[in-house]
Design an enzyme around this catalytic site. Structure first.
Site, PDB file in Angstrom:
ATOM      1  N   ASP A 262      40.348  29.840  43.795  1.00 23.05           N
ATOM      2  CA  ASP A 262      41.183  28.317  43.823  1.00 23.05           C
ATOM      3  C   ASP A 262      42.636  29.016  44.066  1.00 23.05           C
ATOM      4  OD1 ASP A 262      41.895  25.854  43.693  1.00 23.05           O
ATOM      5  OD2 ASP A 262      42.055  25.774  41.366  1.00 23.05           O
TER       6      ASP A 262
ATOM      7  N   HIS B  87      44.503  28.815  53.410  1.00 24.32           N
ATOM      8  CA  HIS B  87      43.178  29.546  53.375  1.00 24.32           C
ATOM      9  C   HIS B  87      43.005  30.730  54.254  1.00 24.32           C
ATOM     10  CE1 HIS B  87      42.040  25.804  51.316  1.00 24.32           C
ATOM     11  NE2 HIS B  87      42.298  24.776  52.431  1.00 24.32           N
TER      12      HIS B  87
ATOM     13  N   LEU C 147      25.791  45.860  48.674  1.00 24.98           N
ATOM     14  CA  LEU C 147      26.148  44.515  48.179  1.00 24.98           C
ATOM     15  C   LEU C 147      25.541  43.190  49.029  1.00 24.98           C
ATOM     16  CD1 LEU C 147      28.139  42.965  46.288  1.00 24.98           C
ATOM     17  CD2 LEU C 147      29.612  43.035  48.214  1.00 24.98           C
TER      18      LEU C 147
HETATM   19  C1  FPP Z   1      40.339  26.261  47.109  1.00 29.51           C
HETATM   20  O1  FPP Z   1      41.620  26.450  47.004  1.00 29.51           O
HETATM   21  C2  FPP Z   1      39.757  26.984  48.198  1.00 29.51           C
HETATM   22  C3  FPP Z   1      38.826  26.776  49.046  1.00 29.51           C
HETATM   23  C4  FPP Z   1      38.386  25.082  48.984  1.00 29.51           C
HETATM   24  C5  FPP Z   1      38.367  27.459  50.116  1.00 29.51           C
HETATM   25  C6  FPP Z   1      38.168  28.738  49.900  1.00 29.51           C
HETATM   26  C7  FPP Z   1      38.130  29.437  51.259  1.00 29.51           C
HETATM   27  C8  FPP Z   1      38.462  30.543  51.697  1.00 29.51           C
HETATM   28  C9  FPP Z   1      39.228  31.688  50.942  1.00 29.51           C
HETATM   29  C10 FPP Z   1      38.566  31.108  53.149  1.00 29.51           C
HETATM   30  C11 FPP Z   1      37.178  31.217  53.797  1.00 29.51           C
HETATM   31  C12 FPP Z   1      36.259  31.826  52.918  1.00 29.51           C
HETATM   32  C13 FPP Z   1      35.355  32.912  53.594  1.00 29.51           C
HETATM   33  C14 FPP Z   1      34.030  33.264  52.742  1.00 29.51           C
HETATM   34  C15 FPP Z   1      35.675  33.518  54.759  1.00 29.51           C
HETATM   35  P1  FPP Z   1      42.412  24.920  47.017  1.00 29.51           P
HETATM   36  O2  FPP Z   1      42.894  24.502  48.500  1.00 29.51           O
HETATM   37  O3  FPP Z   1      42.076  23.943  46.285  1.00 29.51           O
HETATM   38  O4  FPP Z   1      43.865  25.554  46.486  1.00 29.51           O
HETATM   39  P2  FPP Z   1      44.850  24.502  45.499  1.00 29.51           P
HETATM   40  O5  FPP Z   1      44.150  24.271  44.171  1.00 29.51           O
HETATM   41  O6  FPP Z   1      45.961  25.466  45.352  1.00 29.51           O
HETATM   42  O7  FPP Z   1      45.036  22.998  46.244  1.00 29.51           O
END
Ligand code: FPP
Length: 253
Positions: free
Chosen positions: A25, A42, A136
């Site tokens: 997050d 992201h 892993l």
């Molecule tokens: C939450 O942060 C994160 C996500 C919804 C997506 C996570 C995805 C990645 C890290 C990239 C792709 C992953 C892989 C496995 C290649 P948020 O957007 O909710 O953050 P915020 O709380 O600050 O708004």
């Protein structure tokens, strides 16, 4: 302050968690604080996925489960969903040679059929290409939510019962576990959530019954190897009792 190497040397190599699950997050906030758009967060988060996977593999963790896209994430603005799907497909393709080099096996958890064709094909390709790997296991949760998978398991068991193939009296915790997407994977020992929120967000609700929970304020793109070792050291400082008393646990040791 202890260096990364010093911190790693403090880890008990015999008590490395078998399975670590993560809620990644904070990408949006990371981007916003720099005046970027959320999708940039992201994209930066992919680098952390790379680092965390390598570190987990090097330190001897057997299963790493990442919450890459939840069922609820489909409700985000289309542009952000499209970017995430693109990034996931692109990242898995780009990372494949190194995953193979590190003997990492890709496993997919969730309602994968909902993932757009292009990303899904790349994910399936990587899963098949790494199927022989014995290091892993990287579980990527995509279009995943815990309530979705528990509902799905209930439906499967109800169908078997309706067809007369299963006596409802014979439904056990194991039969439910066996019908979850995580079937065959040991429950997480440690769940880490980055981004400073104290929530589980519909993630592995059944599987984390006895997991140790660790919350860090670090936003996912900033989550460093040092932060990871801090979480592992904290995990190792805890006594896991699984409902027993401390005395019982000590005796078993
Ligand atoms: C939450 O942060 C994160 C996500 C919804 C997506 C996570 C995805 C990645 C890290 C990239 C792709 C992953 C892989 C496995 C290649 P948020 O957007 O909710 O953050 P915020 O709380 O600050 O708004």
């Amino acid at each position: 302050m202890a260096s990364l190497e010093e911190k790693i040397s403090q880890l008990d190599k015999n008590r490395i968690p078998v399975h670590v699950a993560m809620i990644m997050d904070g990408n949006g906030r990371w981007a916003k604080s720099r005046g970027f758009i959320r999708s940039d967060g992201h994209a930066e988060g992919v680098s952390t996925v790379h680092r965390v996977t390598k570190f987990s593999s090097d330190i001897g963790i057997k299963y790493l489960t990442l919450y890459a896209f939840s069922t609820e994430n489909w409700n985000r603005p289309k542009e952000e969903v499209d970017t995430l799907m693109f990034l996931i497909g692109w990242a898995i393709e780009r990372e494949l040679p190194e995953l193979l080099e590190n003997n990492v096996r890709i496993h997919l958890l969730g309602d994968i059929e909902r993932i757009p064709d292009e990303a899904r094909e790349r994910l399936f390709y990587a899963r098949n290409a790494t199927a022989h790997c014995t290091g892993l296991q990287l579980n990527m949760c995509l279009s995943y939510s815990s309530r979705w998978e528990i509902t799905d398991a209930a439906r499967k068991l109800a169908l078997l019962a309706a067809e007369g193939k299963l006596n409802p009296q014979d439904i056990t915790e194991k039969s439910i576990s066996d019908n979850l997407t995580t079937s065959g994977i040991p429950d997480p020992d440690l769940l880490i959530r980055t981004g400073g929120e104290y929530r589980i967000s519909n993630y592995l609700l059944w599987q984390i019954a006895y997991s140790e929970l660790y919350f860090t304020p670090a936003l996912w793109p900033d989550f460093s190897d040092e932060d990871y070792v801090d979480a592992l050291l904290d995990f190792q400082s805890r006594e896991r009792r699984f409902g027993k008393t401390s005395d019982q646990v000590q005796q078993n040791h």
